[in-house]
Design a protein around this motif. Structure first.
Motif, PDB file in Angstrom:
ATOM      1  N   TYR A  58     -47.572  31.753  -1.267  1.00 36.00           N
ATOM      2  CA  TYR A  58     -46.182  31.355  -1.028  1.00 36.00           C
ATOM      3  C   TYR A  58     -45.829  31.197   0.448  1.00 36.00           C
ATOM      4  O   TYR A  58     -45.018  30.340   0.817  1.00 36.00           O
ATOM      5  N   LYS A  59     -46.439  32.005   1.341  1.00 37.01           N
ATOM      6  CA  LYS A  59     -46.097  31.937   2.760  1.00 37.01           C
ATOM      7  C   LYS A  59     -46.434  30.572   3.365  1.00 37.01           C
ATOM      8  O   LYS A  59     -45.766  30.119   4.299  1.00 37.01           O
ATOM      9  N   LYS A  60     -47.464  29.915   2.824  1.00 36.00           N
ATOM     10  CA  LYS A  60     -47.867  28.597   3.312  1.00 36.00           C
ATOM     11  C   LYS A  60     -46.855  27.522   2.933  1.00 36.00           C
ATOM     12  O   LYS A  60     -46.881  26.421   3.487  1.00 36.00           O
ATOM     13  N   GLN A  61     -45.985  27.852   1.986  1.00 33.64           N
ATOM     14  CA  GLN A  61     -45.002  26.882   1.490  1.00 33.64           C
ATOM     15  C   GLN A  61     -43.616  27.083   2.087  1.00 33.64           C
ATOM     16  O   GLN A  61     -42.651  26.453   1.652  1.00 33.64           O
ATOM     17  N   LEU A  62     -43.523  27.956   3.103  1.00 29.98           N
ATOM     18  CA  LEU A  62     -42.250  28.228   3.762  1.00 29.98           C
ATOM     19  C   LEU A  62     -42.295  27.793   5.216  1.00 29.98           C
ATOM     20  O   LEU A  62     -43.351  27.788   5.848  1.00 29.98           O
ATOM     21  N   VAL A  63     -41.135  27.441   5.750  1.00 26.72           N
ATOM     22  CA  VAL A  63     -41.037  27.020   7.145  1.00 26.72           C
ATOM     23  C   VAL A  63     -39.651  27.399   7.674  1.00 26.72           C
ATOM     24  O   VAL A  63     -38.697  27.538   6.898  1.00 26.72           O
ATOM     25  N   LYS A  64     -39.542  27.581   8.982  1.00 30.24           N
ATOM     26  CA  LYS A  64     -38.253  27.868   9.620  1.00 30.24           C
ATOM     27  C   LYS A  64     -37.636  26.571  10.118  1.00 30.24           C
ATOM     28  O   LYS A  64     -38.259  25.812  10.853  1.00 30.24           O
ATOM     29  N   VAL A  70     -36.862  28.076   4.754  1.00 28.91           N
ATOM     30  CA  VAL A  70     -36.696  27.118   3.655  1.00 28.91           C
ATOM     31  C   VAL A  70     -38.064  26.711   3.129  1.00 28.91           C
ATOM     32  O   VAL A  70     -39.095  26.997   3.739  1.00 28.91           O
ATOM     33  N   LEU A  71     -38.087  26.042   1.998  1.00 27.59           N
ATOM     34  CA  LEU A  71     -39.337  25.531   1.449  1.00 27.59           C
ATOM     35  C   LEU A  71     -39.853  24.398   2.318  1.00 27.59           C
ATOM     36  O   LEU A  71     -39.078  23.571   2.805  1.00 27.59           O
ATOM     37  N   LYS A  72     -41.172  24.354   2.486  1.00 22.77           N
ATOM     38  CA  LYS A  72     -41.788  23.262   3.238  1.00 22.77           C
ATOM     39  C   LYS A  72     -41.584  21.933   2.504  1.00 22.77           C
ATOM     40  O   LYS A  72     -41.505  20.872   3.126  1.00 22.77           O
ATOM     41  N   LYS A  73     -41.503  22.012   1.195  1.00 24.09           N
ATOM     42  CA  LYS A  73     -41.234  20.832   0.375  1.00 24.09           C
ATOM     43  C   LYS A  73     -39.930  20.174   0.814  1.00 24.09           C
ATOM     44  O   LYS A  73     -38.938  20.851   1.098  1.00 24.09           O
ATOM     45  N   GLN A  74     -39.909  18.844   0.878  1.00 17.92           N
ATOM     46  CA  GLN A  74     -38.725  18.113   1.292  1.00 17.92           C
ATOM     47  C   GLN A  74     -37.594  18.294   0.277  1.00 17.92           C
ATOM     48  O   GLN A  74     -37.779  18.087  -0.926  1.00 17.92           O
ATOM     49  N   GLN A  84     -20.948  26.643   5.235  1.00 18.32           N
ATOM     50  CA  GLN A  84     -21.975  26.980   4.253  1.00 18.32           C
ATOM     51  C   GLN A  84     -22.952  25.817   4.089  1.00 18.32           C
ATOM     52  O   GLN A  84     -22.545  24.663   3.967  1.00 18.32           O
ATOM     53  N   LYS A  85     -24.236  26.159   4.045  1.00 27.31           N
ATOM     54  CA  LYS A  85     -25.274  25.138   3.908  1.00 27.31           C
ATOM     55  C   LYS A  85     -25.822  25.131   2.476  1.00 27.31           C
ATOM     56  O   LYS A  85     -25.959  26.172   1.842  1.00 27.31           O
ATOM     57  N   THR A  86     -26.121  23.947   1.986  1.00 24.09           N
ATOM     58  CA  THR A  86     -26.631  23.784   0.627  1.00 24.09           C
ATOM     59  C   THR A  86     -27.898  22.932   0.634  1.00 24.09           C
ATOM     60  O   THR A  86     -27.970  21.925   1.341  1.00 24.09           O
ATOM     61  N   LYS A  87     -28.887  23.328  -0.153  1.00 28.57           N
ATOM     62  CA  LYS A  87     -30.106  22.535  -0.324  1.00 28.57           C
ATOM     63  C   LYS A  87     -30.422  22.391  -1.805  1.00 28.57           C
ATOM     64  O   LYS A  87     -30.296  23.340  -2.578  1.00 28.57           O
ATOM     65  N   PHE A  88     -30.835  21.187  -2.170  1.00 28.28           N
ATOM     66  CA  PHE A  88     -31.198  20.891  -3.557  1.00 28.28           C
ATOM     67  C   PHE A  88     -32.661  20.456  -3.605  1.00 28.28           C
ATOM     68  O   PHE A  88     -33.079  19.569  -2.856  1.00 28.28           O
ATOM     69  N   TYR A  89     -33.434  21.110  -4.479  1.00 30.16           N
ATOM     70  CA  TYR A  89     -34.853  20.789  -4.638  1.00 30.16           C
ATOM     71  C   TYR A  89     -35.138  20.360  -6.077  1.00 30.16           C
ATOM     72  O   TYR A  89     -34.583  20.912  -7.029  1.00 30.16           O
ATOM     73  N   TYR A  90     -36.047  19.406  -6.193  1.00 31.25           N
ATOM     74  CA  TYR A  90     -36.430  18.884  -7.504  1.00 31.25           C
ATOM     75  C   TYR A  90     -37.947  18.956  -7.645  1.00 31.25           C
ATOM     76  O   TYR A  90     -38.678  18.569  -6.730  1.00 31.25           O
ATOM     77  N   PHE A  91     -38.432  19.484  -8.773  1.00 30.74           N
ATOM     78  CA  PHE A  91     -39.864  19.636  -9.008  1.00 30.74           C
ATOM     79  C   PHE A  91     -40.262  18.965 -10.321  1.00 30.74           C
ATOM     80  O   PHE A  91     -39.658  19.227 -11.363  1.00 30.74           O
ATOM     81  N   THR A  92     -41.276  18.112 -10.271  1.00 33.84           N
ATOM     82  CA  THR A  92     -41.890  17.595 -11.484  1.00 33.84           C
ATOM     83  C   THR A  92     -43.039  18.533 -11.825  1.00 33.84           C
ATOM     84  O   THR A  92     -43.921  18.764 -10.997  1.00 33.84           O
TER      85      THR A  92
END
Length: 227
Positions: A58-64, A70-74, A84-92
């Motif tokens: 999991y640590k490889k998938q995180l970034v500052k 946050v997730l390294k994934k876009q 307040q900040k909001t992020k939305f992630y979508y996974f297939t």
């Protein structure tokens, strides 16, 4: 093509290509990602969520970024409103992409820590008429689904016992990032939904959205439509 979440699943199914096939029990892959969804709890930090999504790596998938982990994934989208900040992630999910997971994270006002406030999980089937995972239960001849019906009342007009397989689930809870006063002011409450597609006795399909009543501790029919 990117599939949509439960809240707009009806539109996706209505326009789907009609294929021959019938309902069937959950596959191993569906069970795997359903368990993942269950283990993701609202209020979790981005790091806690990453542990469930990616396991020991999991640590490889995180970034500052901008002071936040946050997730390294876009992210599909990032917004800032009233501090307040909001992020939305979508996974297939999986090799065939027969299910997807959507996650919404938000920070407290002027905070850098993202917490999970919303999640959804949807399952699709290419071999069903609706392109969704259909319930193994069938609506009885002449049965009518009505808003406000409890799960027990809906069960009574279906074949077998229980509601069978759902095609979508979702949950939202803002309590980890909003004060009680703010929650009351904006009328935000936690919510939980399940979406089912039931075959009918005439060969059609009925989509039913169930919402959880936290006071009466049961799911009730919030909406329904014929497909």
């Amino acid at each position: 093509m990117k599939r949509m979440t439960t809240t707009v699943l009806a539109a996706m199914i209505a326009g789907a290509t009609v294929c021959a096939g019938s309902a069937s029990a959950a596959t191993k892959e569906e069970t795997k990602y359903t368990t993942q969804y269950t283990n993701l709890k609202t209020g979790m930090t981005m790091t806690e969520v990453a542990k469930i999504l990616y396991g020991k790596d999991y640590k490889k998938q995180l970034v500052k970024k901008s002071g936040s982990t946050v997730l390294k994934k876009q992210a599909e989208s990032t917004e800032i409103s009233y501090g307040q900040k909001t992020k939305f992630y979508y996974f297939t999910n999986g090799k065939n992409g027969d299910s997807d997971t959507s996650l919404i994270f938000m920070t407290k006002k002027n905070s850098s820590v993202y917490r999970l406030i919303g999640k959804s999980f949807d399952i699709y089937r290419e071999n069903t008429k609706s392109a969704a995972r259909e319930s193994t239960r069938k609506l009885a001849k002449g049965a009518k689904v009505k808003k406000g019906m409890t799960a027990k009342q809906l069960d009574a007009i279906l074949s077998g016992t229980g509601l069978g397989e759902w095609t979508g689930i979702e949950a939202t809870d803002w309590s980890s990032i909003q004060s009680k006063a703010d929650l009351a002011a904006i009328g935000a409450e936690k919510s939980s939904y399940k979406t089912y597609v039931f075959p009918t006795s005439t060969g059609g399909r009925k989509m039913v959205l169930m919402s959880y009543d936290y006071k009466k501790k049961t799911f009730k029919v919030a909406d329904h439509m014929s497909l």
